[in-house]
Design an enzyme around this catalytic site. Structure first.
Site, PDB file in Angstrom:
ATOM      1  CB  SER A  55     -37.339 -56.936   8.233  1.00  0.00           C
ATOM      2  OG  SER A  55     -36.820 -56.103   7.216  1.00  0.00           O
ATOM      3  CG  HIS A  56     -37.340 -52.336   8.327  1.00  0.00           C
ATOM      4  ND1 HIS A  56     -36.580 -53.429   7.971  1.00  0.00           N
ATOM      5  CD2 HIS A  56     -36.660 -51.716   9.315  1.00  0.00           C
ATOM      6  CE1 HIS A  56     -35.477 -53.457   8.697  1.00  0.00           C
ATOM      7  NE2 HIS A  56     -35.496 -52.431   9.519  1.00  0.00           N
ATOM      8  CG  ASP A 196     -35.006 -60.060   7.633  1.00  0.00           C
ATOM      9  OD1 ASP A 196     -36.244 -60.159   7.651  1.00  0.00           O
ATOM     10  OD2 ASP A 196     -34.391 -59.468   6.740  1.00  0.00           O
TER      11      ASP A 196
HETATM   12  P1  NDP Z   1     -32.202 -57.932   1.489  1.00  0.00           P
HETATM   13  O1  NDP Z   1     -30.957 -58.688   1.653  1.00  0.00           O
HETATM   14  O2  NDP Z   1     -33.489 -58.644   1.612  1.00  0.00           O
HETATM   15  O3  NDP Z   1     -32.242 -57.201   0.069  1.00  0.00           O
HETATM   16  C1  NDP Z   1     -31.237 -56.301  -0.272  1.00  0.00           C
HETATM   17  C2  NDP Z   1     -31.440 -55.793  -1.682  1.00  0.00           C
HETATM   18  O4  NDP Z   1     -31.113 -56.827  -2.593  1.00  0.00           O
HETATM   19  C3  NDP Z   1     -32.866 -55.385  -1.992  1.00  0.00           C
HETATM   20  O5  NDP Z   1     -32.848 -54.271  -2.815  1.00  0.00           O
HETATM   21  C4  NDP Z   1     -33.432 -56.608  -2.691  1.00  0.00           C
HETATM   22  O6  NDP Z   1     -34.478 -56.303  -3.620  1.00  0.00           O
HETATM   23  C5  NDP Z   1     -32.219 -57.130  -3.417  1.00  0.00           C
HETATM   24  N1  NDP Z   1     -32.221 -58.572  -3.576  1.00  0.00           N
HETATM   25  C6  NDP Z   1     -32.429 -59.516  -2.636  1.00  0.00           C
HETATM   26  N2  NDP Z   1     -32.287 -60.738  -3.169  1.00  0.00           N
HETATM   27  C7  NDP Z   1     -31.996 -60.560  -4.478  1.00  0.00           C
HETATM   28  C8  NDP Z   1     -31.741 -61.449  -5.565  1.00  0.00           C
HETATM   29  N3  NDP Z   1     -31.755 -62.777  -5.404  1.00  0.00           N
HETATM   30  N4  NDP Z   1     -31.474 -60.917  -6.776  1.00  0.00           N
HETATM   31  C9  NDP Z   1     -31.450 -59.568  -6.953  1.00  0.00           C
HETATM   32  N5  NDP Z   1     -31.697 -58.676  -5.963  1.00  0.00           N
HETATM   33  C10 NDP Z   1     -31.961 -59.168  -4.740  1.00  0.00           C
HETATM   34  O7  NDP Z   1     -32.229 -56.651   2.482  1.00  0.00           O
HETATM   35  P2  NDP Z   1     -31.556 -56.515   3.907  1.00  0.00           P
HETATM   36  O8  NDP Z   1     -31.979 -57.684   4.711  1.00  0.00           O
HETATM   37  O9  NDP Z   1     -30.126 -56.235   3.769  1.00  0.00           O
HETATM   38  O10 NDP Z   1     -32.279 -55.202   4.453  1.00  0.00           O
HETATM   39  C11 NDP Z   1     -33.674 -55.241   4.715  1.00  0.00           C
HETATM   40  C12 NDP Z   1     -34.177 -53.884   5.089  1.00  0.00           C
HETATM   41  O11 NDP Z   1     -33.721 -53.514   6.375  1.00  0.00           O
HETATM   42  C13 NDP Z   1     -33.765 -52.726   4.171  1.00  0.00           C
HETATM   43  O12 NDP Z   1     -34.946 -52.076   3.742  1.00  0.00           O
HETATM   44  C14 NDP Z   1     -32.945 -51.818   5.061  1.00  0.00           C
HETATM   45  O13 NDP Z   1     -33.076 -50.438   4.781  1.00  0.00           O
HETATM   46  C15 NDP Z   1     -33.540 -52.129   6.420  1.00  0.00           C
HETATM   47  N6  NDP Z   1     -32.628 -51.743   7.496  1.00  0.00           N
HETATM   48  C16 NDP Z   1     -32.872 -50.581   8.159  1.00  0.00           C
HETATM   49  C17 NDP Z   1     -31.994 -50.163   9.148  1.00  0.00           C
HETATM   50  C18 NDP Z   1     -32.183 -48.860   9.825  1.00  0.00           C
HETATM   51  O14 NDP Z   1     -31.351 -48.494  10.627  1.00  0.00           O
HETATM   52  N7  NDP Z   1     -33.237 -48.121   9.559  1.00  0.00           N
HETATM   53  C19 NDP Z   1     -30.829 -50.961   9.524  1.00  0.00           C
HETATM   54  C20 NDP Z   1     -30.668 -52.154   8.731  1.00  0.00           C
HETATM   55  C21 NDP Z   1     -31.555 -52.538   7.758  1.00  0.00           C
HETATM   56  P3  NDP Z   1     -36.038 -56.590  -3.228  1.00  0.00           P
HETATM   57  O15 NDP Z   1     -36.370 -55.558  -2.174  1.00  0.00           O
HETATM   58  O16 NDP Z   1     -36.797 -56.407  -4.479  1.00  0.00           O
HETATM   59  O17 NDP Z   1     -36.096 -57.985  -2.684  1.00  0.00           O
HETATM   60  O1  PYC Z   2     -33.247 -54.301  10.898  1.00  0.00           O
HETATM   61  O2  PYC Z   2     -31.159 -53.912  11.410  1.00  0.00           O
HETATM   62  C1  PYC Z   2     -32.342 -53.576  11.372  1.00  0.00           C
HETATM   63  C2  PYC Z   2     -32.732 -52.250  11.894  1.00  0.00           C
HETATM   64  C3  PYC Z   2     -32.038 -51.461  12.743  1.00  0.00           C
HETATM   65  C4  PYC Z   2     -32.793 -50.323  12.947  1.00  0.00           C
HETATM   66  C5  PYC Z   2     -33.921 -50.449  12.219  1.00  0.00           C
HETATM   67  N1  PYC Z   2     -33.855 -51.619  11.566  1.00  0.00           N
END
Ligand code: NDP
Ligand code: PYC
Length: 345
Positions: A55-56, A196
């Site tokens: 997703s990033h 996502d």
């Molecule tokens: P996920 O829900 O995919 O994962 C969250 C964390 O939980 C990760 O560290 C992941 O490890 C871990 N994880 C997932 N499933 C399991 C499991 N079954 N058991 C144990 N650990 C698990 O991430 P999000 O969808 O919440 O976020 C995705 C990305 O989006 C992040 O990198 C976040 O920084 C980015 N983001 C950026 C934003 C911005 O403003 N720049 C805003 C919002 C999100 P693993 O990675 O190893 O799967």
């Molecule tokens: O995936 O929510 C997100 C996000 C917001 C800004 C960058 N990524």
């Protein structure tokens, strides 16, 4: 492991990290960043793709390009680093990206954390469009504990509220451990990252229940209904909502950055990067008394495994990284062609 020539029949191809980084650097430079900003963004984006943080990863490149072309962000910004106090570094990212601001302040931050035991970095006037783990994991690789939060753009309805206000506001944490890669988690405080939802919409997939609402505030599993006038929900009801509120406070109120609802990009068609703030806290665990922190964290991991846990946060990413390092980063040929076009248009 080469980017070209492409096999016209293959739907996927494999690239080395270095090849992908160079291609991304060319794209960022072509669309108005400085050499140093292009390098930082390219390494960040290639690392996400290498680790399967899709997703990033390269998925974000068209958004970076349209934002740069819109004039919303300054791709040549030179961050202004201020040494504020014994444990406090402030950076004005000068309407540029947050990662070059972190890079500019990093050595001062680490020096302060090592001498005071803890130090914080407050970044404002910054754009963060990436995964957050690349900002914390390197600290843990050098024996430090790091926590970071960043706010994004209004698209999440606070628990109990009627309309969106918060961003997707991730929290990332990294800690060293004795016998393995650092323990790292990185999670949006929304039920699902906005990226996502976009990916699901593009693939025509439905979302699990509980992720978001449509334009009438009704629960929906249709990603398009969320993107077109709907909104996301916090993860875990009031608990995720409280954490999201904390992120707004730490990443924006404390740093001097915008809250997720405070910026208006409507006059910059194509702008996609949230103009907000970011907080990074770094702790030197060598100041801990007793057994080393890394041994204690290893003990916790050992006990978690003994309790039956098979997957730690970060495990999937590190496994994907190892695979990418061995066989190259797997990419859709179509996506690679799009990147090559962006490097040349
Ligand atoms: P996920 O829900 O995919 O994962 C969250 C964390 O939980 C990760 O560290 C992941 O490890 C871990 N994880 C997932 N499933 C399991 C499991 N079954 N058991 C144990 N650990 C698990 O991430 P999000 O969808 O919440 O976020 C995705 C990305 O989006 C992040 O990198 C976040 O920084 C980015 N983001 C950026 C934003 C911005 O403003 N720049 C805003 C919002 C999100 P693993 O990675 O190893 O799967
Ligand atoms: O995936 O929510 C997100 C996000 C917001 C800004 C960058 N990524």
């Amino acid at each position: 492991m080469s980017a070209s020539p492409l096999d016209h029949d293959a739907s996927t191809t494999h690239l080395s990290y270095e090849t992908l980084t160079l291609l991304l650097q060319r794209i960022f430079l072509r669309h108005g960043t400085s050499e140093s900003v292009a390098q930082v963004l390219a390494e960040n984006c290639a690392s996400a793709e290498r680790d399967g943080a899709h997703s990033h990863g390269v998925f974000r490149v068209p958004g970076y390009v349209s934002t740069l072309n819109s004039g919303w962000v300054n791709g040549k910004a030179v961050p202004i680093v201020e040494d504020v106090a014994s444990g406090y570094v402030r950076v004005d990212a000068a309407n540029g990206f947050a990662q070059p601001a972190l890079a500019a302040a990093r050595s001062l931050l680490v020096d302060k954390a090592r001498s005071a035991g803890i130090a914080l970095l407050a970044i404002h006037n910054s754009h963060h469009f990436a995964a957050l783990w690349p900002d914390v994991e390197p600290f843990a690789e050098e024996g430090l504990v790091a926590l970071s939060v960043v706010n994004s753009m209004t698209c999440v309805v606070p628990h109990g509220a009627d309309r969106p206000l918060f961003g997707t506001n991730p929290i990332a944490f990294a800690a060293p451990r004795a016998d393995g890669p650092p323990i790292v988690f990185d999670l949006a405080t929304s039920a699902i990252a906005h990226g996502d939802v976009q990916i699901a919409a593009r693939k025509g997939e439905r979302l699990p229940p509980g992720m978001g609402v449509d334009s009438l505030g009704q629960p929906t599993q249709d990603p398009k209904a969320i993107l077109e006038g709907g909104a996301l929900l916090p993860f875990g009801g009031h608990k995720g909502s409280a954490l999201s509120m904390m992120v707004e406070l730490l990443a924006a109120a404390l740093t001097g950055g915008n809250f997720s609802f405070e910026f208006n990009w409507s006059e910059h068609p194509g702008a996609r990067t949230p103009w907000t703030g970011q907080l990074v806290i770094v702790i030197d665990p060598s100041k801990t008394t007793g057994q080393s922190f890394a041994e204690r964290s290893q003990e916790l991991v050992r006990q978690m495994h003994a309790a039956g846990l098979r997957r730690l946060p970060g495990d999937r990413r590190h496994r994907t990284r190892a695979k990418s390092q061995q066989a190259g980063i797997e990419m859709d040929t179509k996506d690679l062609r799009q990147l090559q076009a962006l490097a040349e248009d």
